[in-house]
Design an enzyme around this catalytic site. Structure first.
Site, PDB file in Angstrom:
ATOM      1  N   LYS A 253     125.907 -70.066  43.605  1.00  0.00           N
ATOM      2  CA  LYS A 253     124.701 -69.517  42.975  1.00  0.00           C
ATOM      3  C   LYS A 253     123.956 -68.723  44.042  1.00  0.00           C
ATOM      4  O   LYS A 253     123.237 -69.291  44.881  1.00  0.00           O
ATOM      5  CB  LYS A 253     123.784 -70.621  42.427  1.00  0.00           C
ATOM      6  CG  LYS A 253     124.365 -71.371  41.215  1.00  0.00           C
ATOM      7  CD  LYS A 253     125.149 -72.575  41.609  1.00  0.00           C
ATOM      8  CE  LYS A 253     125.604 -73.374  40.398  1.00  0.00           C
ATOM      9  NZ  LYS A 253     126.476 -74.503  40.779  1.00  0.00           N
TER      10      LYS A 253
ATOM     11  N   HIS B 231     131.699 -71.539  41.780  1.00  0.00           N
ATOM     12  CA  HIS B 231     130.570 -72.445  41.557  1.00  0.00           C
ATOM     13  C   HIS B 231     129.328 -72.018  42.340  1.00  0.00           C
ATOM     14  O   HIS B 231     128.302 -72.679  42.293  1.00  0.00           O
ATOM     15  CB  HIS B 231     130.997 -73.865  41.956  1.00  0.00           C
ATOM     16  CG  HIS B 231     130.099 -74.945  41.461  1.00  0.00           C
ATOM     17  ND1 HIS B 231     129.391 -75.780  42.301  1.00  0.00           N
ATOM     18  CD2 HIS B 231     129.783 -75.342  40.195  1.00  0.00           C
ATOM     19  CE1 HIS B 231     128.692 -76.641  41.596  1.00  0.00           C
ATOM     20  NE2 HIS B 231     128.903 -76.397  40.314  1.00  0.00           N
TER      21      HIS B 231
ATOM     22  N   ASP C 223     118.436 -55.812  47.195  1.00  0.00           N
ATOM     23  CA  ASP C 223     118.189 -54.684  48.092  1.00  0.00           C
ATOM     24  C   ASP C 223     118.602 -54.959  49.533  1.00  0.00           C
ATOM     25  O   ASP C 223     118.133 -54.285  50.456  1.00  0.00           O
ATOM     26  CB  ASP C 223     116.712 -54.263  48.059  1.00  0.00           C
ATOM     27  CG  ASP C 223     116.320 -53.601  46.744  1.00  0.00           C
ATOM     28  OD1 ASP C 223     117.226 -53.108  46.046  1.00  0.00           O
ATOM     29  OD2 ASP C 223     115.124 -53.585  46.425  1.00  0.00           O
TER      30      ASP C 223
ATOM     31  N   HIS D 285     120.649 -82.815  39.725  1.00  0.00           N
ATOM     32  CA  HIS D 285     121.651 -81.771  39.859  1.00  0.00           C
ATOM     33  C   HIS D 285     121.628 -81.154  41.252  1.00  0.00           C
ATOM     34  O   HIS D 285     122.358 -80.224  41.546  1.00  0.00           O
ATOM     35  CB  HIS D 285     121.412 -80.684  38.799  1.00  0.00           C
ATOM     36  CG  HIS D 285     122.566 -79.759  38.596  1.00  0.00           C
ATOM     37  ND1 HIS D 285     122.577 -78.464  39.054  1.00  0.00           N
ATOM     38  CD2 HIS D 285     123.762 -79.949  37.980  1.00  0.00           C
ATOM     39  CE1 HIS D 285     123.713 -77.884  38.716  1.00  0.00           C
ATOM     40  NE2 HIS D 285     124.461 -78.766  38.073  1.00  0.00           N
TER      41      HIS D 285
ATOM     42  N   ASP E  17     117.377 -85.883  60.879  1.00  0.00           N
ATOM     43  CA  ASP E  17     116.341 -85.907  61.909  1.00  0.00           C
ATOM     44  C   ASP E  17     115.177 -85.003  61.517  1.00  0.00           C
ATOM     45  O   ASP E  17     114.754 -85.016  60.360  1.00  0.00           O
ATOM     46  CB  ASP E  17     116.945 -85.551  63.262  1.00  0.00           C
ATOM     47  CG  ASP E  17     117.938 -86.617  63.730  1.00  0.00           C
ATOM     48  OD1 ASP E  17     117.877 -87.754  63.207  1.00  0.00           O
ATOM     49  OD2 ASP E  17     118.778 -86.316  64.588  1.00  0.00           O
TER      50      ASP E  17
ATOM     51  N   LYS F 183     121.820 -80.475  45.418  1.00  0.00           N
ATOM     52  CA  LYS F 183     122.811 -80.618  46.478  1.00  0.00           C
ATOM     53  C   LYS F 183     122.109 -80.289  47.796  1.00  0.00           C
ATOM     54  O   LYS F 183     122.280 -79.194  48.364  1.00  0.00           O
ATOM     55  CB  LYS F 183     123.986 -79.665  46.265  1.00  0.00           C
ATOM     56  CG  LYS F 183     124.637 -79.726  44.866  1.00  0.00           C
ATOM     57  CD  LYS F 183     124.120 -78.627  43.975  1.00  0.00           C
ATOM     58  CE  LYS F 183     124.875 -78.467  42.678  1.00  0.00           C
ATOM     59  NZ  LYS F 183     125.023 -79.630  41.843  1.00  0.00           N
TER      60      LYS F 183
END
Length: 403
Positions: free
Chosen positions: A115, A113, A120, A285, A292, A287
């Site tokens: 991404k 899952h 380089d 969608h 603080d 996350k």
């Protein structure tokens, strides 16, 4: 492999596909030696087609391109789409390429899952954005709200190593790129991964540390919110000790059942002062979270059973006051302009008939880590796609060469 906090990084927040795709594609076009990509989903739409073209162009000018996709999330790429890339020299690897049963995808659990993009060994991207047009505003009312970061500095070496670690079983040769480790900014960062081996609870552990140490504000924006009991308890305890705890959850969900599960937890949190806002402009969608004035996280991990106990995930934890404030101002604008606040009075209406379901939900969150250990497990298995031009699509699929 354990990762440590890295000093001297630069970080840039990228909001939605409108900011993410142009920047990623621009950097791939400028790549000179190597492009590593991990993603859950690629669709054959305008975003997937542009990704395909920039990867083909990079491979044709001699850049090593390693693309790893998930066998469940990226299950419908056509033979023509794949062949155009592999023929140009793009190396495509599929995580758990299991065949279908009666036309249904059976490889539901323990997905790749993550991404991640590393270019380089100098620049990287991490977040929750897949390669699909539903992350763009012109997709319509179901366009997704999501986040990623672009990073430069010593943290890129950890991301480079983490990507190669996942891809290693399918690579033809080791990477010849030495990541750049010179200081680039003031941000401290920690790469944290979740796998089904030695790091099964690392992302959750970082969340728990941040919640327990928060002094006055905590904001969590998460698409699929159904965490374990320990995390729920710490959120409630933080609110009890005076921390302003704010949750931004789905109000216009792409999966209505997910919102239904989240709402089973509202009463438990609201009665101790946790603020809950449902984002209603488009499906959430993202996350992301912040605590603080310094701590923040961006990544692929939802706070739900799949992400916390089954999937392979990657989050960056960031200590940087500027980034924290930028993310806070953005999330605050979502709350004030596009969210509805959920009140305890509203939640307790009809509580009597939901009480048994809520009871079951809490026991489920408490027991899920043990339950998850019973799900089918497997060592990370990658299959490289090298279709022959005259081989029919069905044969490629049945042999596991195509997802």
């Amino acid at each position: 492999m354990n990762y440590n906090w890295r000093e001297g990084n630069q970080v840039q927040l990228l909001i939605n596909g409108e900011e993410y795709y142009p920047r990623v594609f621009e950097c791939i076009r400028a790549a000179q030696r190597e492009v590593l990509i991990e993603t859950f989903i690629i669709f054959e739409d305008k975003v997937g087609n542009e990704l395909q073209q920039v990867l083909i162009d990079a491979a044709q000018r001699g850049v090593r391109v390693e693309l790893t996709v998930d066998g469940y999330g990226t299950a419908d790429l056509s033979r023509e789409f794949v062949t155009a890339m592999t023929s140009a020299g793009v190396n495509i690897h599929v995580f758990d390429p299991s065949p279908r049963w009666l036309g249904m995808r059976t490889n539901l659990f323990r997905r790749l899952h993550r991404k991640v993009v590393v270019i380089d060994g100098e620049r990287a991207f991490v977040g929750g954005i897949n390669y699909s047009a539903d992350h763009l505003g012109d997709f319509g009312p179901m366009a997704k709200q999501d986040y990623a970061v672009e990073v430069v500095g010593p943290i890129v070496a950890d991301l480079h190593a983490a990507s190669l670690r996942v891809m290693r079983p399918a690579l033809d040769a080791p990477s010849q790129v030495r990541p750049v480790t010179r200081l680039a900014g003031d941000a401290r960062m920690l790469l944290t991964v979740r796998d089904n081996d030695a790091h099964s609870r690392d992302i959750e552990a970082q969340y728990l540390l941040a919640i327990r140490s928060a002094n006055y504000r905590l904001v969590v924006a998460n698409a699929y919110f159904f965490p374990g009991y320990r995390l729920l308890r710490e959120l409630r305890n933080a609110a009890r000790r005076g921390v302003r705890v704010t949750l931004i959850l789905q109000g216009q969900p792409d999966m209505p059942w997910a919102r239904g599960f989240s709402r089973m937890l509202y009463n438990y949190l609201l009665r101790d002062g946790v603020e809950i806002h449902e984002y209603c402009q488009r499906p959430l969608h993202g996350k992301v979270a912040l605590a603080d004035r310094e701590w923040a996280t961006v990544g692929s991990s939802n706070l739900d059973p799949l992400s916390l106990a089954l999937n392979l995930e990657a989050n960056l934890f960031i200590r940087d006051a500027r980034f924290n404030q930028q993310l806070y101002e953005h999330l605050h604008s979502l709350i004030t302009e596009h969210c509805k606040r959920i009140s305890l009075e509203r939640v307790i209406r009809g509580y009597w008939w939901r009480a048994p379901l809520i009871f079951l939900c809490f026991h489920f969150t408490r027991l899920f880590p043990a339950i998850a250990s019973k799900f089918p497990g497997h060592s990370p298995r990658l299959k490289s796609l090298r279709p022959e031009p005259d081989e029919p699509h069905d044969a490629l699929y049945s042999q596991g060469k195509l997802p």
